[in-house]
Each structure stands twice: as structure tokens, then as C-alpha cells.
Design a protein around this motif. Structure first.
Motif, PDB file in Angstrom:
ATOM      1  N   THR A  24      57.406 -30.679  28.426  1.00 42.62           N
ATOM      2  CA  THR A  24      57.253 -29.082  28.948  1.00 42.62           C
ATOM      3  C   THR A  24      58.374 -28.493  29.899  1.00 42.62           C
ATOM      4  O   THR A  24      58.900 -27.784  29.929  1.00 42.62           O
ATOM      5  CB  THR A  24      55.954 -28.861  29.747  1.00 42.62           C
ATOM      6  OG1 THR A  24      54.799 -29.220  28.779  1.00 42.62           O
ATOM      7  CG2 THR A  24      56.026 -27.242  29.823  1.00 42.62           C
ATOM      8  N   ASN A  91      50.794 -27.052  33.578  1.00 37.80           N
ATOM      9  CA  ASN A  91      51.147 -25.908  32.989  1.00 37.80           C
ATOM     10  C   ASN A  91      50.581 -24.535  33.943  1.00 37.80           C
ATOM     11  O   ASN A  91      51.238 -23.873  34.254  1.00 37.80           O
ATOM     12  CB  ASN A  91      50.494 -25.562  31.582  1.00 37.80           C
ATOM     13  CG  ASN A  91      51.354 -26.463  30.580  1.00 37.80           C
ATOM     14  OD1 ASN A  91      52.606 -26.644  30.903  1.00 37.80           O
ATOM     15  ND2 ASN A  91      50.736 -26.704  29.361  1.00 37.80           N
ATOM     16  N   TYR A  92      49.360 -24.989  34.574  1.00 36.62           N
ATOM     17  CA  TYR A  92      48.704 -23.998  35.318  1.00 36.62           C
ATOM     18  C   TYR A  92      49.651 -23.723  36.683  1.00 36.62           C
ATOM     19  O   TYR A  92      50.158 -22.622  37.131  1.00 36.62           O
ATOM     20  CB  TYR A  92      47.504 -24.132  36.081  1.00 36.62           C
ATOM     21  CG  TYR A  92      46.776 -23.350  36.823  1.00 36.62           C
ATOM     22  CD1 TYR A  92      46.386 -22.304  36.407  1.00 36.62           C
ATOM     23  CD2 TYR A  92      46.646 -23.763  38.050  1.00 36.62           C
ATOM     24  CE1 TYR A  92      45.671 -21.243  37.267  1.00 36.62           C
ATOM     25  CE2 TYR A  92      46.161 -22.855  38.965  1.00 36.62           C
ATOM     26  CZ  TYR A  92      45.777 -21.586  38.681  1.00 36.62           C
ATOM     27  OH  TYR A  92      44.966 -20.749  39.438  1.00 36.62           O
ATOM     28  N   PHE A  95      53.295 -22.089  35.683  1.00 36.16           N
ATOM     29  CA  PHE A  95      53.405 -20.917  35.118  1.00 36.16           C
ATOM     30  C   PHE A  95      52.748 -19.731  36.224  1.00 36.16           C
ATOM     31  O   PHE A  95      52.772 -18.558  35.791  1.00 36.16           O
ATOM     32  CB  PHE A  95      52.795 -20.490  33.952  1.00 36.16           C
ATOM     33  CG  PHE A  95      53.749 -21.139  32.798  1.00 36.16           C
ATOM     34  CD1 PHE A  95      55.063 -20.881  32.713  1.00 36.16           C
ATOM     35  CD2 PHE A  95      53.392 -22.236  32.052  1.00 36.16           C
ATOM     36  CE1 PHE A  95      55.762 -21.186  31.651  1.00 36.16           C
ATOM     37  CE2 PHE A  95      54.121 -22.816  30.957  1.00 36.16           C
ATOM     38  CZ  PHE A  95      55.320 -22.524  30.983  1.00 36.16           C
ATOM     39  N   ASN A  96      51.938 -20.376  37.399  1.00 34.45           N
ATOM     40  CA  ASN A  96      51.235 -19.393  38.133  1.00 34.45           C
ATOM     41  C   ASN A  96      52.081 -19.571  39.821  1.00 34.45           C
ATOM     42  O   ASN A  96      51.755 -18.569  40.473  1.00 34.45           O
ATOM     43  CB  ASN A  96      49.912 -19.725  38.191  1.00 34.45           C
ATOM     44  CG  ASN A  96      49.033 -19.248  36.869  1.00 34.45           C
ATOM     45  OD1 ASN A  96      48.859 -18.287  36.760  1.00 34.45           O
ATOM     46  ND2 ASN A  96      48.833 -20.309  36.313  1.00 34.45           N
ATOM     47  N   LYS A 103      55.775 -17.092  32.650  1.00 29.10           N
ATOM     48  CA  LYS A 103      54.674 -16.775  31.769  1.00 29.10           C
ATOM     49  C   LYS A 103      54.717 -15.186  31.199  1.00 29.10           C
ATOM     50  O   LYS A 103      54.304 -15.005  29.963  1.00 29.10           O
ATOM     51  CB  LYS A 103      53.585 -16.882  32.385  1.00 29.10           C
ATOM     52  CG  LYS A 103      52.802 -15.807  33.420  1.00 29.10           C
ATOM     53  CD  LYS A 103      51.431 -16.301  34.057  1.00 29.10           C
ATOM     54  CE  LYS A 103      51.040 -15.525  35.066  1.00 29.10           C
ATOM     55  NZ  LYS A 103      49.676 -15.866  35.338  1.00 29.10           N
ATOM     56  N   ASN A 140      47.125 -16.055  29.509  1.00 27.93           N
ATOM     57  CA  ASN A 140      47.183 -17.486  28.846  1.00 27.93           C
ATOM     58  C   ASN A 140      47.118 -18.565  29.703  1.00 27.93           C
ATOM     59  O   ASN A 140      46.732 -19.647  29.536  1.00 27.93           O
ATOM     60  CB  ASN A 140      48.305 -17.707  27.623  1.00 27.93           C
ATOM     61  CG  ASN A 140      47.935 -16.725  26.321  1.00 27.93           C
ATOM     62  OD1 ASN A 140      46.741 -16.337  26.221  1.00 27.93           O
ATOM     63  ND2 ASN A 140      49.090 -16.423  25.815  1.00 27.93           N
ATOM     64  N   TYR A 141      47.665 -18.199  30.907  1.00 30.15           N
ATOM     65  CA  TYR A 141      47.924 -19.263  31.843  1.00 30.15           C
ATOM     66  C   TYR A 141      47.044 -19.050  33.073  1.00 30.15           C
ATOM     67  O   TYR A 141      47.075 -19.636  34.261  1.00 30.15           O
ATOM     68  CB  TYR A 141      49.302 -19.515  32.538  1.00 30.15           C
ATOM     69  CG  TYR A 141      50.147 -19.967  31.056  1.00 30.15           C
ATOM     70  CD1 TYR A 141      50.192 -21.122  30.926  1.00 30.15           C
ATOM     71  CD2 TYR A 141      51.116 -18.839  30.493  1.00 30.15           C
ATOM     72  CE1 TYR A 141      50.940 -21.624  29.700  1.00 30.15           C
ATOM     73  CE2 TYR A 141      51.748 -19.453  29.607  1.00 30.15           C
ATOM     74  CZ  TYR A 141      51.831 -20.852  28.900  1.00 30.15           C
ATOM     75  OH  TYR A 141      52.724 -21.287  27.965  1.00 30.15           O
ATOM     76  N   ILE A 146      43.333 -21.540  30.803  1.00 28.97           N
ATOM     77  CA  ILE A 146      43.799 -23.102  30.691  1.00 28.97           C
ATOM     78  C   ILE A 146      42.510 -24.133  30.348  1.00 28.97           C
ATOM     79  O   ILE A 146      42.696 -24.950  29.844  1.00 28.97           O
ATOM     80  CB  ILE A 146      44.407 -23.487  31.909  1.00 28.97           C
ATOM     81  CG1 ILE A 146      45.664 -22.825  32.251  1.00 28.97           C
ATOM     82  CG2 ILE A 146      44.659 -25.003  32.289  1.00 28.97           C
ATOM     83  CD1 ILE A 146      47.104 -23.288  31.628  1.00 28.97           C
TER      84      ILE A 146
END
Length: 178
Positions: A24, A91-92, A95-96, A103, A140-141, A146
Motif C-alpha cells: 500500500t 489504511n484507516y 487515509f484518515n 482518500k 470508504n475509509y 473499514i
């Protein structure tokens, strides 16, 4: 639970998770547009399958080539669930917290791609507009999405684990004479 099963499941789970984090990160650093690439997803899936086969095969060898269906499934499920959880958490965070704008960029690319595909198939304008509105609202995130995605991945890991367990389980002594 057998110590070999636990150790291998946790070790390979960490390997799968770190592989996913590295994969990623590489995509993120090289070109964010690669998140839309189906073939990179395919490569990732193939590598995960290979790692799973190596895991169950190695575990069977460590158990003197005698592994039950339950143990084969368990070692793979532990690894798959741990690796997927590490990936989802990364990923959380990515992208956050690290780059929330990424994102939004991915969302815009997804909307553009969806519009192109729907127009190719002659989707009516009102259906196209409704889909666009839903995609624009979606996150989506988010933690909830998630988590839902992670539950879906656990189901896929379970199915693949059942297949691997059926392939690698040792034959029972009564069926070997047949």
C-alpha cells in the motif's frame, strides 16, 4: 491449540500484514492512481495465495507431515485474519490521519471511472446521477466501512482457508488403504 499452529499463524499473519502495508505504501508513494489498477490487486492476491500455501505446507512439515483439517484451517485463518487486520488499520490511519486528501483523490478517481463505465453501458441519466450522489456521500475509509470491509475479508479468508485445509489435510489411516 498446538504451539506450532499459533506460532506460524502469528508469524505469517505479521508477514502478510507487513507485506500489505509495504504494498500500500509503495502504491501511495509511486502514484495514487495505481489504487485503481485491477492488475495490482491481482498481483497482491496471487502473492497472498502463495504465502498461504507456503504457510500451510511448512506447518504440515513441522507437524511430521500430519496435519488435521482443523489445524490447517486454523493456521491459515489466524494468519489471514491478523494480516488483514493490520492492513485495515494501516489504511484507516493512512487515509484518515496521515493524508486525508488522498482518500478524496481516490474517491474522485472512483467516481470518474464509474461514470465512464456506466456511460459505456448506456445507463440512464437519472441512474447515473443517483450513483454519483451516493458515491460522493460515501467515505470508504471511515471506521465503519473499514470494519465492514474487514468482515468481508474474513469471510474470503475463511473460504480460502477451507479450501487449503481440504487440500493439505493428512489422510486418515483408515482411508490410506483404499
Amino acid at each position: 491449540m498446538n504451539e506450532i499452529i499459533k506460532k506460524n499463524g502469528l508469524t505469517f499473519g505479521a508477514i502478510l500484514g507487513l507485506f500489505s502495508v509495504a504494498f500500500t505504501t509503495l502504491i501511495y508513494v509511486v502514484d495514487i492512481k495505481l489504487f485503481m489498477s485491477w492488475w495490482l490487486g491481482g498481483i497482491s492476491l496471487i502473492l497472498n495465495i502463495i504465502i498461504g500455501v507456503v504457510l500451510v505446507s511448512k506447518t504440515k512439515k513441522q507437524l511430521d507431515n500430519n496435519i488435521s483439517f482443523k489445524d490447517a484451517f486454523s493456521v491459515y485463518f489466524i494468519a489471514g485474519a491478523l494480516g488483514s487486520t493490520i492492513s485495515a488499520l494501516y489504511n484507516y490511519v493512512l487515509f484518515n490521519f496521515i493524508d486525508p486528501q488522498a482518500k478524496e483523490t481516490i474517491k474522485e478517481m472512483t467516481i470518474k471511472y464509474t461514470i465512464e463505465m456506466m456511460e459505456k453501458f448506456g445507463t440512464p441519466k437519472e441512474a447515473l446521477n443517483q450513483t454519483i450522489a451516493e458515491l460522493q456521500k460515501a467515505d470508504n475509509y471511515s471506521l465503519g466501512n473499514i470494519f465492514m470491509g474487514l468482515l468481508f475479508v474474513y469471510i474470503i479468508v475463511s473460504i480460502f482457508g477451507l479450501i487449503l485445509a481440504a487440500i493439505f489435510k493428512s489422510k486418515s489411516p483408515s482411508s490410506q488403504g483404499l
